[in-house]
Design an enzyme around this catalytic site. Sequence first.
Site, short mmCIF file in Angstrom:
data_model
loop_
_atom_site.label_atom_id
_atom_site.label_comp_id
_atom_site.label_asym_id
_atom_site.label_seq_id
_atom_site.Cartn_x
_atom_site.Cartn_y
_atom_site.Cartn_z
N LYS A 54 35.59 37.00 34.30
CA LYS A 54 36.81 37.30 35.06
C LYS A 54 37.65 36.04 35.23
CE LYS A 54 34.74 41.27 37.34
NZ LYS A 54 34.09 41.86 38.51
N GLN A 98 32.35 40.49 44.63
CA GLN A 98 31.45 40.97 43.58
C GLN A 98 30.25 41.70 44.20
OE1 GLN A 98 32.26 40.83 40.37
NE2 GLN A 98 30.38 41.75 39.64
N ASP A 121 40.11 45.76 42.90
CA ASP A 121 38.97 46.51 42.35
C ASP A 121 39.15 48.02 42.56
OD1 ASP A 121 36.84 45.32 40.99
OD2 ASP A 121 36.00 44.44 42.82
N1 GUN Z 1 29.70 44.89 40.19
C1 GUN Z 1 29.60 45.59 39.04
N2 GUN Z 1 30.83 45.96 38.60
C2 GUN Z 1 31.71 45.47 39.50
C3 GUN Z 1 33.14 45.52 39.59
O1 GUN Z 1 33.85 46.09 38.76
N3 GUN Z 1 33.67 44.89 40.68
C4 GUN Z 1 32.90 44.27 41.62
N4 GUN Z 1 33.52 43.70 42.66
N5 GUN Z 1 31.58 44.22 41.55
C5 GUN Z 1 31.00 44.82 40.50
#
Ligand code: GUN
Length: 294
Positions: A54, A98, A121
Amino acid sequence: MSFELLDGKALSLTIKEEIKEKVDQIKEKNLRPPHLSAVLVGNNPASESYMKNKVKSCDVVGFTSDLIRRDSDATEADILSIVHDLNKDDGVDGFIVQLPLPDHIDSEKILLAIDPSKDVDGFHPHNFGCMAQGLDCYLPATPYGILLMIERHNIETSGKHVVVIGRSNIVGTPLSILLSRKTDVGNATVTLVHSRTKDLSSITRQADILISAIGKPFYVTADMVKDNAVVIDVGINRIDDLSRKSGSRLVGDVDFEKVSLKSSYITPVPGGVGPMTVVALMLNTLSAYNKKLS
Ligand code: GUN
């Protein structure tokens, strides 16, 4: 039968290039670029790897970003305080926390504390509710990435039977809603199957488009798939592989080798849905920036 690979890595590079062009135009006007913040608690190896991708993607498209790290013994109050600060910070267009968080932290409480206008998200119930009603919102990143993949490959969804395996809040449930909406890349007849579904294979065999988001390696076998189906694999599972230097490798939910022989289109793992999720996050961050500046 020959299949076409749904190459998420290649498509994500194309879309990142498109985003970069928009960011270059912003910078030419001497405006600051979009900024994404990310909060990472602990050192879950999968989360570390997602986070690296990311942050790197922010660089590629020209966003600024920052990663706020805390040890796994951070308290819920610590994380809530970070969220409140990010909500107030005008230099932050969007942020993510996350998941998974350590067990002693209530994820729901943290997600609810995020300002929905910065929730890139798309996990906050406000955004989820707007999504379900077709109102303006941030779409959750993985479902959004899958919609983009379907759209850019001109795969017809209208009138098709889509079967989604898995009912998580972040993938299966929102995807089933999005694909049944009265929109482009929608209008499908959707069946959501899960751990309590009886005779699951008889349903997956009816799918024109089969999407697996269950998190079990090699769960979807060739006998569960109709000839010519489109197969989208959301799973990212690490399995032992002593032939690799690392001793392990990533595989999806789908037995790719055998299922691909029956498919019209299929995603690889890695390099399929994963990179599209990151691109969707970049698009949501750009939207957050544009909304604020317009
Ligand atoms: N954990 C697994 N996939 C994601 C995601 O798309 N966003 C976040 N914040 N955590 C995750």
